[in-house]
Design a protein around this motif. Structure first.
Motif, PDB file in Angstrom:
ATOM      1  N   THR A  19     -32.187   2.201 -15.648  1.00  0.00           N
ATOM      2  CA  THR A  19     -33.334   1.420 -15.203  1.00  0.00           C
ATOM      3  C   THR A  19     -33.151   1.039 -13.739  1.00  0.00           C
ATOM      4  O   THR A  19     -32.034   1.029 -13.224  1.00  0.00           O
ATOM      5  N   SER A  20     -34.258   0.711 -13.068  1.00  0.00           N
ATOM      6  CA  SER A  20     -34.164   0.346 -11.651  1.00  0.00           C
ATOM      7  C   SER A  20     -33.551  -1.041 -11.467  1.00  0.00           C
ATOM      8  O   SER A  20     -32.938  -1.316 -10.440  1.00  0.00           O
ATOM      9  N   VAL A  21     -33.726  -1.914 -12.468  1.00  0.00           N
ATOM     10  CA  VAL A  21     -33.176  -3.267 -12.415  1.00  0.00           C
ATOM     11  C   VAL A  21     -32.377  -3.503 -13.693  1.00  0.00           C
ATOM     12  O   VAL A  21     -32.794  -3.101 -14.778  1.00  0.00           O
ATOM     13  N   ALA A  22     -31.248  -4.159 -13.578  1.00  0.00           N
ATOM     14  CA  ALA A  22     -30.402  -4.416 -14.743  1.00  0.00           C
ATOM     15  C   ALA A  22     -31.116  -5.262 -15.785  1.00  0.00           C
ATOM     16  O   ALA A  22     -31.758  -6.257 -15.455  1.00  0.00           O
ATOM     17  N   GLY A  23     -31.042  -4.825 -17.041  1.00  0.00           N
ATOM     18  CA  GLY A  23     -31.544  -5.614 -18.164  1.00  0.00           C
ATOM     19  C   GLY A  23     -33.039  -5.606 -18.395  1.00  0.00           C
ATOM     20  O   GLY A  23     -33.512  -6.281 -19.305  1.00  0.00           O
ATOM     21  N   VAL A  24     -33.794  -4.851 -17.610  1.00  0.00           N
ATOM     22  CA  VAL A  24     -35.251  -4.807 -17.793  1.00  0.00           C
ATOM     23  C   VAL A  24     -35.775  -3.397 -17.565  1.00  0.00           C
ATOM     24  O   VAL A  24     -35.071  -2.529 -17.061  1.00  0.00           O
ATOM     25  N   ALA A  25     -37.037  -3.204 -17.944  1.00  0.00           N
ATOM     26  CA  ALA A  25     -37.771  -1.954 -17.721  1.00  0.00           C
ATOM     27  C   ALA A  25     -37.276  -0.831 -18.638  1.00  0.00           C
ATOM     28  O   ALA A  25     -36.558  -1.085 -19.600  1.00  0.00           O
ATOM     29  N   THR A  26     -37.700   0.381 -18.331  1.00  0.00           N
ATOM     30  CA  THR A  26     -37.347   1.533 -19.156  1.00  0.00           C
ATOM     31  C   THR A  26     -36.770   2.644 -18.282  1.00  0.00           C
ATOM     32  O   THR A  26     -36.909   2.622 -17.059  1.00  0.00           O
ATOM     33  N   ALA A  27     -36.136   3.601 -18.949  1.00  0.00           N
ATOM     34  CA  ALA A  27     -35.551   4.750 -18.259  1.00  0.00           C
ATOM     35  C   ALA A  27     -35.582   5.937 -19.203  1.00  0.00           C
ATOM     36  O   ALA A  27     -35.806   5.783 -20.405  1.00  0.00           O
ATOM     37  N   GLY A  28     -35.341   7.111 -18.673  1.00  0.00           N
ATOM     38  CA  GLY A  28     -35.315   8.316 -19.485  1.00  0.00           C
ATOM     39  C   GLY A  28     -34.081   8.367 -20.372  1.00  0.00           C
ATOM     40  O   GLY A  28     -33.132   7.599 -20.205  1.00  0.00           O
ATOM     41  N   VAL A  29     -34.098   9.299 -21.312  1.00  0.00           N
ATOM     42  CA  VAL A  29     -32.969   9.457 -22.227  1.00  0.00           C
ATOM     43  C   VAL A  29     -31.804  10.124 -21.493  1.00  0.00           C
ATOM     44  O   VAL A  29     -31.982  11.146 -20.835  1.00  0.00           O
ATOM     45  N   ALA A  30     -30.614   9.543 -21.641  1.00  0.00           N
ATOM     46  CA  ALA A  30     -29.413  10.102 -21.017  1.00  0.00           C
ATOM     47  C   ALA A  30     -28.595  10.915 -22.014  1.00  0.00           C
ATOM     48  O   ALA A  30     -28.039  11.948 -21.672  1.00  0.00           O
ATOM     49  N   SER A  31     -28.513  10.442 -23.256  1.00  0.00           N
ATOM     50  CA  SER A  31     -27.693  11.118 -24.267  1.00  0.00           C
ATOM     51  C   SER A  31     -28.473  12.256 -24.917  1.00  0.00           C
ATOM     52  O   SER A  31     -29.635  12.488 -24.605  1.00  0.00           O
ATOM     53  N   GLN A  32     -27.828  12.939 -25.837  1.00  0.00           N
ATOM     54  CA  GLN A  32     -28.422  14.127 -26.441  1.00  0.00           C
ATOM     55  C   GLN A  32     -29.781  13.839 -27.084  1.00  0.00           C
ATOM     56  O   GLN A  32     -30.035  12.745 -27.569  1.00  0.00           O
ATOM     57  N   THR A  33     -30.629  14.837 -27.052  1.00  0.00           N
ATOM     58  CA  THR A  33     -31.975  14.751 -27.631  1.00  0.00           C
ATOM     59  C   THR A  33     -32.111  15.839 -28.687  1.00  0.00           C
ATOM     60  O   THR A  33     -31.392  16.835 -28.648  1.00  0.00           O
ATOM     61  N   PRO A  34     -33.004  15.687 -29.655  1.00  0.00           N
ATOM     62  CA  PRO A  34     -33.975  14.602 -29.772  1.00  0.00           C
ATOM     63  C   PRO A  34     -33.378  13.293 -30.263  1.00  0.00           C
ATOM     64  O   PRO A  34     -33.993  12.246 -30.143  1.00  0.00           O
ATOM     65  N   GLY A  60     -25.619  12.767 -36.098  1.00  0.00           N
ATOM     66  CA  GLY A  60     -25.034  11.797 -37.015  1.00  0.00           C
ATOM     67  C   GLY A  60     -25.845  10.536 -37.225  1.00  0.00           C
ATOM     68  O   GLY A  60     -25.467   9.687 -38.034  1.00  0.00           O
ATOM     69  N   PHE A  61     -26.963  10.393 -36.493  1.00  0.00           N
ATOM     70  CA  PHE A  61     -27.796   9.211 -36.682  1.00  0.00           C
ATOM     71  C   PHE A  61     -28.681   9.424 -37.912  1.00  0.00           C
ATOM     72  O   PHE A  61     -29.325  10.468 -38.042  1.00  0.00           O
ATOM     73  N   PRO A  62     -28.749   8.436 -38.835  1.00  0.00           N
ATOM     74  CA  PRO A  62     -29.549   8.614 -40.052  1.00  0.00           C
ATOM     75  C   PRO A  62     -31.054   8.523 -39.767  1.00  0.00           C
ATOM     76  O   PRO A  62     -31.536   7.521 -39.250  1.00  0.00           O
ATOM     77  N   LEU A  63     -31.764   9.571 -40.094  1.00  0.00           N
ATOM     78  CA  LEU A  63     -33.212   9.625 -39.863  1.00  0.00           C
ATOM     79  C   LEU A  63     -33.965   9.301 -41.147  1.00  0.00           C
ATOM     80  O   LEU A  63     -33.486   9.550 -42.252  1.00  0.00           O
ATOM     81  N   GLY A  64     -35.185   8.716 -41.004  1.00  0.00           N
ATOM     82  CA  GLY A  64     -36.049   8.432 -42.149  1.00  0.00           C
ATOM     83  C   GLY A  64     -35.640   7.219 -42.966  1.00  0.00           C
ATOM     84  O   GLY A  64     -35.995   7.111 -44.129  1.00  0.00           O
ATOM     85  N   VAL A  65     -34.886   6.293 -42.345  1.00  0.00           N
ATOM     86  CA  VAL A  65     -34.435   5.098 -43.065  1.00  0.00           C
ATOM     87  C   VAL A  65     -34.810   3.832 -42.292  1.00  0.00           C
ATOM     88  O   VAL A  65     -35.152   3.887 -41.114  1.00  0.00           O
ATOM     89  N   LYS A  66     -34.718   2.691 -42.979  1.00  0.00           N
ATOM     90  CA  LYS A  66     -35.008   1.404 -42.340  1.00  0.00           C
ATOM     91  C   LYS A  66     -33.743   0.593 -42.086  1.00  0.00           C
ATOM     92  O   LYS A  66     -33.789  -0.444 -41.434  1.00  0.00           O
ATOM     93  N   SER A  67     -32.627   1.058 -42.588  1.00  0.00           N
ATOM     94  CA  SER A  67     -31.341   0.433 -42.300  1.00  0.00           C
ATOM     95  C   SER A  67     -30.267   1.511 -42.406  1.00  0.00           C
ATOM     96  O   SER A  67     -30.455   2.518 -43.090  1.00  0.00           O
ATOM     97  N   GLY A  68     -29.171   1.294 -41.716  1.00  0.00           N
ATOM     98  CA  GLY A  68     -28.094   2.275 -41.757  1.00  0.00           C
ATOM     99  C   GLY A  68     -27.065   1.991 -40.685  1.00  0.00           C
ATOM    100  O   GLY A  68     -27.056   0.927 -40.063  1.00  0.00           O
ATOM    101  N   SER A  69     -26.208   2.982 -40.462  1.00  0.00           N
ATOM    102  CA  SER A  69     -25.170   2.830 -39.444  1.00  0.00           C
ATOM    103  C   SER A  69     -24.785   4.202 -38.910  1.00  0.00           C
ATOM    104  O   SER A  69     -25.118   5.230 -39.497  1.00  0.00           O
ATOM    105  N   MET A  70     -24.080   4.164 -37.802  1.00  0.00           N
ATOM    106  CA  MET A  70     -23.629   5.397 -37.171  1.00  0.00           C
ATOM    107  C   MET A  70     -22.306   5.120 -36.476  1.00  0.00           C
ATOM    108  O   MET A  70     -22.124   4.067 -35.864  1.00  0.00           O
TER     109      MET A  70
END
Length: 198
Positions: free
Chosen positions: A81-96, A100-110
Motif C-alpha cells: 500500500t502507499s501508506v502503512a495500515g490503510v488502502a489497498t494493494a495488488g496481490v503479492a503471493s501466489q494466485t488465485p 493449502g488454503f481451505p476453500l468453500g468454508v466459513k471457518s478453518g486454518s492454514m
C-alpha cells in the motif's frame, strides 16, 4: 580469573544464540471486517503469524479464521500500500489463492511454508512490477511487510473484494533462553564474590 573466563564463555554462547534468532522476521496478523477497505460489518475473525526465514528463504503463513458470512474463495498477501495500515494493494503471493488454503468454508486454518526463491510463490504481476526477478520481488515483499504496507486478506462469496483482512505487524520476539541463563550466571557470580568479601 577462572570465574571471569567462564562468564565470558557464557556471554559468547548467549550472543551466538541471539544471532540465530535474528534471521527470522515474524509478523502477527489480526483479521476482521472493520479492517477491510472499505470496512464491512462481517463478524468473521482470524489471527495468526507470517514468518520470513532469511536463511531458508521461506515464508510460513499460519492462521485460523471463523465466523465468515460467505464461503472462502481465496486468501493471499497483498503488498504494498502507499501508506502503512490503510488502502489497498495488488496481490503479492501466489494466485488465485494460497496453496493449502481451505476453500468453500466459513471457518478453518492454514499452516503452509512457501519457498520465496520460486516464482510460483508470487503473483506474476507482483514480480513484474517489482524489478522483474524473484529476488527483487522478495525484497519488495520484505520491505513492504517491514513498513506496515502488506496485509493478509480472505475473500469470500459474500465479499468478493475481501471479507476480513489484517496488516502484518511485528510480532513480539521471545527472549532466548540463553539470556536468562546468562542472567542467572551473572547473579551467581556476584553472589559468590560477595561471600568471598565477607
Amino acid at each position: 580469573m577462572k570465574s571471569i573466563m567462564l562468564l565470558l564463555a557464557l556471554l559468547s554462547a548467549c550472543l551466538t544464540s541471539v544471532g540465530v534468532a535474528a534471521h527470522e522476521l515474524s509478523y502477527a496478523v489480526v483479521l476482521s471486517g472493520p479492517n477491510e477497505a472499505p470496512p464491512n460489518s462481517s463478524l468473521g475473525f482470524g489471527s495468526g503469524t507470517v514468518t520470513f526465514d532469511l536463511d531458508l528463504v521461506t515464508m510460513r503463513v499460519n492462521f485460523s479464521f471463523s465466523g465468515l458470512q460467505g464461503n472462502t474463495t481465496a486468501a493471499h498477501i497483498h503488498c504494498c500500500t502507499s501508506v502503512a495500515g490503510v488502502a489497498t494493494a495488488g496481490v503479492a503471493s501466489q494466485t488465485p489463492s494460497f496453496f493449502g488454503f481451505p476453500l468453500g468454508v466459513k471457518s478453518g486454518s492454514m499452516d503452509e511454508t512457501f519457498d520465496l526463491s520460486l516464482a510460483s510463490s508470487y503473483n506474476a504481476t507482483f514480480i513484474t512490477n517489482n524489478g522483474g526477478t524473484v529476488s527483487s520481488a522478495m525484497n519488495a515483499l520484505l520491505a513492504g511487510a517491514a513498513a506496515g504496507k502488506a496485509y493478509l486478506n480472505i475473500h469470500t462469496s459474500a465479499f468478493l473484494g475481501g471479507e476480513i483482512r489484517g496488516f502484518l505487524q511485528p510480532a513480539a520476539v521471545p527472549v532466548p533462553a540463553a539470556i536468562w541463563l546468562f542472567g542467572s550466571v551473572v547473579g551467581m557470580f556476584s553472589l559468590s564474590r560477595r561471600r568471598r568479601q565477607v
